[in-house]
Design a protein around this motif. Structure first.
Motif, PDB file in Angstrom:
ATOM      1  N   THR A  82       5.045  96.726 -24.529  1.00  0.00           N
ATOM      2  CA  THR A  82       3.716  96.977 -25.090  1.00  0.00           C
ATOM      3  C   THR A  82       3.736  97.029 -26.612  1.00  0.00           C
ATOM      4  O   THR A  82       2.704  96.840 -27.242  1.00  0.00           O
ATOM      5  N   GLU A  83       4.904  97.264 -27.203  1.00  0.00           N
ATOM      6  CA  GLU A  83       5.005  97.206 -28.657  1.00  0.00           C
ATOM      7  C   GLU A  83       4.519  95.854 -29.172  1.00  0.00           C
ATOM      8  O   GLU A  83       3.915  95.750 -30.237  1.00  0.00           O
ATOM      9  N   GLY A  84       4.799  94.822 -28.388  1.00  0.00           N
ATOM     10  CA  GLY A  84       4.481  93.462 -28.797  1.00  0.00           C
ATOM     11  C   GLY A  84       2.999  93.178 -28.863  1.00  0.00           C
ATOM     12  O   GLY A  84       2.558  92.303 -29.606  1.00  0.00           O
ATOM     13  N   THR A  85       2.211  93.888 -28.075  1.00  0.00           N
ATOM     14  CA  THR A  85       0.780  93.583 -28.063  1.00  0.00           C
ATOM     15  C   THR A  85      -0.007  94.536 -28.956  1.00  0.00           C
ATOM     16  O   THR A  85      -1.216  94.449 -29.039  1.00  0.00           O
ATOM     17  N   PRO A 355      -4.351  91.657 -14.620  1.00  0.00           N
ATOM     18  CA  PRO A 355      -2.903  91.732 -14.407  1.00  0.00           C
ATOM     19  C   PRO A 355      -2.340  93.041 -14.972  1.00  0.00           C
ATOM     20  O   PRO A 355      -3.004  93.697 -15.784  1.00  0.00           O
ATOM     21  N   PRO A 356      -1.125  93.425 -14.552  1.00  0.00           N
ATOM     22  CA  PRO A 356      -0.562  94.723 -14.941  1.00  0.00           C
ATOM     23  C   PRO A 356      -0.417  94.901 -16.446  1.00  0.00           C
ATOM     24  O   PRO A 356      -0.281  96.019 -16.913  1.00  0.00           O
ATOM     25  N   THR A 357      -0.425  93.823 -17.211  1.00  0.00           N
ATOM     26  CA  THR A 357      -0.207  93.942 -18.643  1.00  0.00           C
ATOM     27  C   THR A 357      -1.455  94.372 -19.403  1.00  0.00           C
ATOM     28  O   THR A 357      -1.386  94.682 -20.585  1.00  0.00           O
ATOM     29  N   VAL A 358      -2.609  94.352 -18.727  1.00  0.00           N
ATOM     30  CA  VAL A 358      -3.850  94.732 -19.410  1.00  0.00           C
ATOM     31  C   VAL A 358      -3.928  96.249 -19.491  1.00  0.00           C
ATOM     32  O   VAL A 358      -3.697  96.955 -18.507  1.00  0.00           O
ATOM     33  N   LEU A 359      -4.244  96.765 -20.679  1.00  0.00           N
ATOM     34  CA  LEU A 359      -4.322  98.210 -20.878  1.00  0.00           C
ATOM     35  C   LEU A 359      -5.496  98.782 -20.085  1.00  0.00           C
ATOM     36  O   LEU A 359      -6.564  98.188 -20.030  1.00  0.00           O
ATOM     37  N   GLY A 360      -5.269  99.928 -19.448  1.00  0.00           N
ATOM     38  CA  GLY A 360      -6.336 100.586 -18.706  1.00  0.00           C
ATOM     39  C   GLY A 360      -6.507 100.049 -17.290  1.00  0.00           C
ATOM     40  O   GLY A 360      -7.347 100.522 -16.540  1.00  0.00           O
ATOM     41  N   ARG A 361      -5.664  99.094 -16.920  1.00  0.00           N
ATOM     42  CA  ARG A 361      -5.775  98.491 -15.590  1.00  0.00           C
ATOM     43  C   ARG A 361      -5.315  99.505 -14.530  1.00  0.00           C
ATOM     44  O   ARG A 361      -4.356 100.240 -14.728  1.00  0.00           O
ATOM     45  N   ASP A 453      -7.065  87.418 -23.918  1.00  0.00           N
ATOM     46  CA  ASP A 453      -6.792  86.958 -25.280  1.00  0.00           C
ATOM     47  C   ASP A 453      -6.118  88.050 -26.087  1.00  0.00           C
ATOM     48  O   ASP A 453      -5.419  87.782 -27.045  1.00  0.00           O
ATOM     49  N   TRP A 454      -6.376  89.271 -25.737  1.00  0.00           N
ATOM     50  CA  TRP A 454      -5.537  90.393 -26.145  1.00  0.00           C
ATOM     51  C   TRP A 454      -5.635  91.346 -24.976  1.00  0.00           C
ATOM     52  O   TRP A 454      -6.580  91.262 -24.199  1.00  0.00           O
ATOM     53  N   PRO A 455      -4.620  92.213 -24.787  1.00  0.00           N
ATOM     54  CA  PRO A 455      -4.536  92.923 -23.511  1.00  0.00           C
ATOM     55  C   PRO A 455      -5.612  93.971 -23.324  1.00  0.00           C
ATOM     56  O   PRO A 455      -5.344  95.167 -23.323  1.00  0.00           O
ATOM     57  N   SER A 456      -6.826  93.539 -23.151  1.00  0.00           N
ATOM     58  CA  SER A 456      -7.938  94.451 -22.911  1.00  0.00           C
ATOM     59  C   SER A 456      -8.878  93.816 -21.907  1.00  0.00           C
ATOM     60  O   SER A 456      -9.036  92.600 -21.884  1.00  0.00           O
ATOM     61  N   GLY A 457      -9.481  94.646 -21.075  1.00  0.00           N
ATOM     62  CA  GLY A 457     -10.436  94.151 -20.094  1.00  0.00           C
ATOM     63  C   GLY A 457     -11.590  93.403 -20.746  1.00  0.00           C
ATOM     64  O   GLY A 457     -12.248  92.574 -20.112  1.00  0.00           O
ATOM     65  N   ALA A 458     -11.828  93.661 -22.049  1.00  0.00           N
ATOM     66  CA  ALA A 458     -12.933  93.014 -22.760  1.00  0.00           C
ATOM     67  C   ALA A 458     -12.766  91.500 -22.775  1.00  0.00           C
ATOM     68  O   ALA A 458     -13.742  90.763 -22.855  1.00  0.00           O
ATOM     69  N   THR A 459     -11.521  91.024 -22.721  1.00  0.00           N
ATOM     70  CA  THR A 459     -11.310  89.573 -22.759  1.00  0.00           C
ATOM     71  C   THR A 459     -11.051  89.033 -21.357  1.00  0.00           C
ATOM     72  O   THR A 459     -10.611  87.905 -21.192  1.00  0.00           O
TER      73      THR A 459
END
Lengths: 560, 323
Positions: A82-85, A355-361, A453-459
Motif C-alpha cells: 500500500t506504500e506504493g499507492t 478488488p482487494p487492493t481498493v481501499l475501504g473494500r 485509476d487510483w485505489p478508491s471506489g470513486a474510480t
C-alpha cells in the motif's frame, strides 16, 4: 479504466513470493536486492504502447512507463504494497491546498524543474498540458480532468480554443484549479497523466506520440513504432527534486511485438542480454515450468488489482429480472473460470465488485457456493420463482482471444444444468470494446474487466454503475444499471469530505449494487512474472496493474 | 409424323449398343472391379480400415462417448492441477482408465470425446464441401466444355479469377468479417467457392474431347437432344475422373478446415475440432506434448489415408483405361 486495454491496477502481496524462501538472507541476489547505478534494463513486451502522448494513453502499461519520462503534480509512491499507492508530491511541493470547501485547489511547483530541452517547467506549462485534455482528438485518455475541472462548455483544447480561463497561474510557480463541485481526493487526481507539463504551444496533433518532451529522469532516444523503444538519461532531471524515482539504470530498451511463448522461452533460458530483462505475466502453460527453485527465485507474483467480470445487460429479457441475474451469480463455477485463465497461480476467485487492493473494500460473498464451484440448487430455486424452469438462451460477447474464449466456455458449461443456453459471440479484439460499449450493439452479456485509476471506489463504482453515465458510445456501464437508490448513494458519497470515510462508504455501496446482481464478479487476476537473473530492485507495483515498478528496477551488476 | 416415327427406335438402338458394351469390354470405372483391386492392395486396405474407423467414430459419437463416460464439453476440474496452471494430473497428459486419451489442460475436457466429436466436424465439413464442389465443378465444367463459345468464355474467366486468387487469405478475411452464424455451413460454402474450379477445369477439357468422339457424333446425328447427349453420353465417361478428383480433394478440405480452425476462424467453441485442438496445444508443447500429439496423429493419419487411397484408385482406373 478498462482492464483489457490495460491491465492496470494494484497489487497487494508485494514482490517475490519465491524470494521469501531463500532470498531474504542473500540480499544481493534475486530480483528484490538493491540495484546498482548504471546499465540498461531490457523489456520484452507483447504489445507496443498505445500512445506516448500522456493525454492520450491510459492503461496500466503506459501509466507505469510514463513515470520514467514524465512527471505530474503528485504521483504514487515507489514501494511494494500500500506504500506504493500512497499519493505524494512530485512536481508540486505538497499534495495541494483546498479552499472554498474543496472546490478550489492550489499547488506550488518546486524549484529546479526542467524539460529535456533545458527550459524551466512553469505553472503555465502544467496548465497547457492539462488543457490539452479538452481537445476532442487528443484528450482520449484519463477523463478525470475534464470531468472535475470547471471549463466553458465550448472549450476544445488550447490548439483550437486557446487559453483555458478556469485554471489560474498567478505566477510561474503557482497553479489554481477551480472545480465544478467539491472533490476531496483531488490530490490523487493530479497524479493522472493529464497533469504532465507540456511546453506551451508544443504537442499539437500526434507530435508527442512520436517525440515526447521529457520531464522525468529519461528521454526517448529512438522509437520505432511497434518494434522498439530506447530510453536514455535526461540530464536536465535533478534527482534532488524527485524523492520517488530511483532511476538507477542508465537506460531502458523495449522490444515490442514478441509472441507470449517466445518471451517465456527467452526469460527461462536467460541468455545474453536477457539476464537484464523483465517482461509481463507468463502464460498459463509456463506456470508448471517455473516451479524449479532456480526459476522460482526469479519470479514475482501479486494481484493485478483489477476485477474480471461478466456484465449482465439489465435491459434485456429475461436478465431484467433480478432473480435471474442472481441465479446466474449463484450458478457460475468460478473454479473452472479460473482454470481457464491458468489456475490458482494466475487468479483468485472474485466475490465482490471491488478488488482487494481498493481501499475501504469489504470482503464478502453475496452469492456463496462451496469453493466457488457454483450452487446450482440455489440458482434453480431462483429461476423457478422467476418462472424460467425450462431455462432460456442468452448471447455472451467475448474477445477473439484464447483466454477470453476459454472463460466464456467455462461459463457456458456452468449454466448448462439450468438449461440456460449460452451462445458465445466472438468479437475481434480490436473492435471489442467499441461494440460492447455501444448499447445498441451489445448483446445480453459480456466478459470484461475494470481497474481502478487510483485505489478508491470513486474510480470503480461510479463509472460502472451510475445510471446517468449510460452513453450511446464508449459506455462503461455495461449492465446499463440505472437504479435510483444506487444513483442517490453515489451522489451522497461524492459529498463526503473525508477520503477514508468515502472509501468505506463505497465498500458498502459495493454490497448494495451486488444485491441487484448487475454483474458476475469472476476473478481477481494475478501477475506472475519472471525476471532476468541480473535484475534488482524489482517489485510489483500496486498502482500499475501489478507491473514491475519501472522507476525502481535496476541491475545487480551494471557492468555485466 | 413419318419422320418422327423411325427416330425413336434409332435412339433406343444407340442406347442398346451402349448398354450391350457394358458387360463385354467392361467400362474402366466399374465399381466392383475397383473395389476388388483395392481389397488386394495391403496399403489401400489399411487406409480403408482406418477411414472406416474414423467414419464410424463420427457417426456413433454420442454412443461411443456414453461408453467412455465423458462428453466432449464436460469439464473435469479434478483431472487438472489448478496450482500449476491447469496442467493435467498424471503422466502422458493424464491418460488413464477414466480418460483414455488424457484431458485438455486448463479445463479437464476428455480428449477422447473431443477427438470423436472432432472427427464429426472434420468429416462432415470435408464431405459436404466435396459434394458441393463436385456438383459445381461438374455442372460448370460440362457447360463450358459442351457449349463452348461465350458460355465457356464466361465460366473460364471466373475459374481463372478464382484460381489466381490468394484463397486462404481471402477465406480468413471473409470468415472473420462475417457474423458468427452457422459456422460449419459458412466453412463449407467458403471452401467450395474456391475449390470447384480445379475440378471444373479437368471436366471442361475432357468434355471437349468427348464431345468430338464418334459415339457422341453418332448420337447427335441420330437426333439426340443436348440434355441427352450430356447426361447419357458424356457424363458416364467422366465418372473415372470425377471419382479420382473428388477422392483426392477430401484430404485437402480436411486440411483446409483444420487450418482455418487453427487460425481461429473455424467452428466456434465449444465445438470440438481437430484444428482447434492443435491450435490450443501449441503453447503446451513442452509440458503436455500429448495434447498436441493425439489430435495431430489423427489429422495426419486421416489425411494420409485419404491421399493414399485416392492415389490407389487413380492407378486402378488408369490401368483400366489403358487396357
Amino acid at each position: 479504466m478498462l482492464a483489457g486495454l490495460v491491465l492496470s491496477g494494484t497489487l497487494v502481496l508485494s514482490a517475490c513470493s519465491g524470494n521469501a524462501a531463500g532470498g531474504e538472507s542473500q540480499t544481493s541476489a534475486g530480483p528484490g536486492g538493491p540495484a546498482a547505478q548504471g546499465g540498461t534494463v531490457q523489456v520484452l513486451a507483447n504489445a507496443a504502447f498505445s500512445h506516448l502522448d500522456p493525454v492520450r494513453g491510459f492503461d496500466g502499461g503506459v501509466n507505469n512507463f510514463y513515470r520514467l519520462i514524465y512527471r505530474t503534480l503528485t504521483t504514487q509512491g515507489a514501494a511494494p504494497g500500500t506504500e506504493g499507492t500512497k499519493i505524494g508530491p512530485d512536481l508540486a511541493t505538497d499534495t495541494g491546498t483546498p479552499s472554498d470547501g474543496g472546490k478550489t485547489w492550489t499547488f506550488t511547483l518546486k524549484d529546479g524543474l526542467f524539460f529535456e530541452t533545458g527550459a524551466p517547467i512553469t505553472s503555465a506549462d502544467v496548465k497547457f498540458g492539462v488543457s490539452r485534455a479538452w481537445d476532442p482528438e487528443i484528450g482520449i485518455g484519463s477523463p478525470y480532468a475534464k470531468q472535475l475541472i470547471d471549463a466553458p462548455a465550448s472549450y476544445q483544447g488550447p490548439y483550437k480554443s486557446g487559453d483555458l480561463p478556469t485554471i489560474a497561474t498567478p505566477d510561474a510557480k503557482t497553479i489554481v484549479f477551480h472545480l465544478k463541485k467539491p472533490f476531496a481526493d483531488f490530490g490523487s487526481v493530479v497524479a493522472q497523466n493529464t497533469f504532465v507539463p507540456v511546453p506551451k504551444g508544443a504537442g499539437a496533433g500526434t507530435e508527442l506520440d512520436s517525440k515526447p518532451i521529457a520531464s522525468g529522469p529519461y528521454k526517448v532516444s529512438e522509437y520505432k513504432a511497434g518494434a522498439s523503444l530506447k530510453l536514455v538519461r535526461n540530464d536536465k532531471w535533478d534527482a534532488k527534486t524527485d524523492p520517488v524515482r530511483k532511476a538507477k539504470p542508465d537506460g531502458f530498451q523495449w522490444t515490442f511485438d514478441l509472441d507470449g511463448a517466445t518471451i517465456d522461452e527467452r526469460m527461462i533460458a536467460g541468455q545474453g542480454t536477457d539476464v537484464d530483462a523483465i517482461a509481463g505475466t507468463i502464460q498459463a502453460a509456463t506456470v508448471a515450468r517455473v516451479q524449479t527453485p532456480q526459476l522460482k527465485q526469479r519470479t514475482l507474483t501479486g494481484l493485478g488489482g483489477c476485477t474480471t467480470y461478466m456484465g449482465l445487460n439489465t435491459t434485456k429479457k429475461p436478465l431484467n429480472d433480478v432473480r435471474v441475474r442472481q441465479a446466474i451469480n449463484f450458478a457460475v463455477n468460478k473454479q473452472t473460470v479460473r482454470d481457464a485463465v491458468g489456475g490458482s497461480t494466475l487468479a483468485e476467485l472474485a466475490t465482490s465488485i471491488q478488488p482487494p487492493t481498493v481501499l475501504g473494500r469489504v470482503d464478502y460473498d453475496p452469492y456463496p457456493s462451496p469453493e466457488g464451484k457454483g450452487d446450482v440448487a440455489a440458482a434453480q430455486k431462483l429461476l423457478t420463482e422467476a418462472g424460467l424452469t425450462n431455462g432460456f438462451t442468452f448471447t455472451l460477447d467475448t474477445r477473439a482471444q484464447p483466454k477470453m474464449q476459454a472463460m466464456a466456455v467455462a461459463i457456458q458449461q456452468a449454466l448448462k444444468p439450468l438449461k440456460i443456453d449460452v451462445k458465445i459471440n466472438i468479437i475481434d479484439t480490436s473492435t471489442y470494446y467499441e461494440v460492447i460499449g455501444t448499447p445498441s450493439q451489445q448483446h445480453d452479456a459480456a466478459i470484461t474487466g475494470w481497474c481502478p485509476d487510483w485505489p478508491s471506489g470513486a474510480t470503480f463504482l461510479p463509472p460502472l454503475f451510475d445510471g446517468r453515465n449510460i452513453v450511446a458510445k464508449g459506455n462503461s456501464n455495461l449492465a446499463q444499471l440505472n437504479d435510483p437508490a444506487v444513483n442517490a448513494k453515489i451522489d451522497e458519497i461524492s459529498q463526503i469530505k473525508d477520503v477514508n470515510a468515502a472509501n468505506a462508504a463505497y465498500g458498502e455501496l459495493d454490497k448494495q449494487i451486488m444485491a441487484l446482481a448487475p454483474v458476475v464478479p469472476l476473478l481477481y487476476e494475478k501477475v506472475l512474472t519472471l525476471v532476468g537473473s541480473n535484475i534488482a530492485g524489482a517489485y510489483l507495483h500496486d498502482g500499475y496493474s501489478g507491473g514491475i515498478d519501472l522507476v525502481s528496477v535496476g541491475l545487480t551488476d551494471a557492468g555485466k | 409424323m413419318t419422320v418422327a416415327g423411325p427416330r425413336t427406335p434409332t435412339l433406343l438402338e444407340v442406347e442398346e449398343v451402349g448398354l450391350a458394351g457394358d458387360p463385354g469390354g467392361g467400362p474402366p470405372t466399374s465399381t466392383g472391379r475397383i473395389l476388388g483391386k483395392l481389397a488386394r492392395d495391403k496399403a489401400a486396405l489399411l487406409c480403408l480400415v482406418f477411414l472406416l474407423i474414423v467414419v464410424l467414430m463420427a457417426v456413433f459419437a454420442p454412443l461411443i462417448t456414453k461408453l467412455s463416460g465423458w462428453g466432449p464439453d464436460e469439464f473435469d476440474s479434478g483431472a487438472i492441477n489448478s496450482d500449476l496452471g491447469g496442467v493435467p494430473h498424471g503422466s502422458l497428459g493424464g491418460i488413464s482408465g477414466e480418460h483414455w486419451f488424457g484431458v485438455e489442460p486448463q479445463n479437464g475436457r476428455d480428449l477422447f470425446a473431443r477427438i470423436v466429436y472432432g472427427a464429426r466436424v472434420s468429416i462432415t465439413i470435408a464431405l459436404s464441401a466435396t459434394v458441393l464442389t463436385g456438383i459445381l465443378g461438374v455442372v460448370f465444367g460440362l457447360l463450358a466444355g459442351f457449349y463452348r463459345g461465350w458460355v465457356d468464355q464466361a465460366i473460364s474467366r471466373v475459374m481463372d479469377f478464382l484460381m489466381a486468387f490468394p484463397a486462404l487469405i481471402f477465406m480468413i478475411a471473409i470468415l472473420s468479417s462475417l457474423p458468427a452464424g452457422n459456422r460449419p455451413v459458412l466453412l463449407v460454402v467458403v471452401i467450395s467457392a474456391f475449390g470447384w474450379p480445379y475440378l471444373a477445369r479437368v471436366i471442361r477439357g475432357q468434355t471437349m474431347t468427348l464431345a468430338n468422339r464418334e459415339f457422341v457424333e453418332a448420337a447427335r446425328a441420330s437426333g439426340a437432344k443436348n440434355v441427352a447427349l450430356v447426361f447419357r453420353e458424356i457424363l458416364p465417361n467422366l465418372r473415372g475422373s470425377i471419382i479420382v478428383m473428388t477422392t483426392l480433394s477430401v484430404p485437402g478440405y480436411i486440411g483446409t478446415e483444420a487450418g482455418l480452425s487453427f487460425l481461429g476462424v473455424g467452428v466456434t467453441p465449444p465445438t470440438a475440432s481437430w484444428g482447434q485442438m492443435i491450435s490450443s496445444s501449441v503453447s503446451w508443447y513442452s509440458v503436455d506434448p500429448m495434447f498436441f500429439a493425439i489430435p495431430g496423429t489423427f489429422l495426419f493419419l486421416t489425411v494420409l489415408s485419404l491421399t493414399v487411397l485416392g492415389d490407389k484408385i487413380r492407378s486402378v482406373i488408369d490401368a483400366g483405361e489403358a487396357t
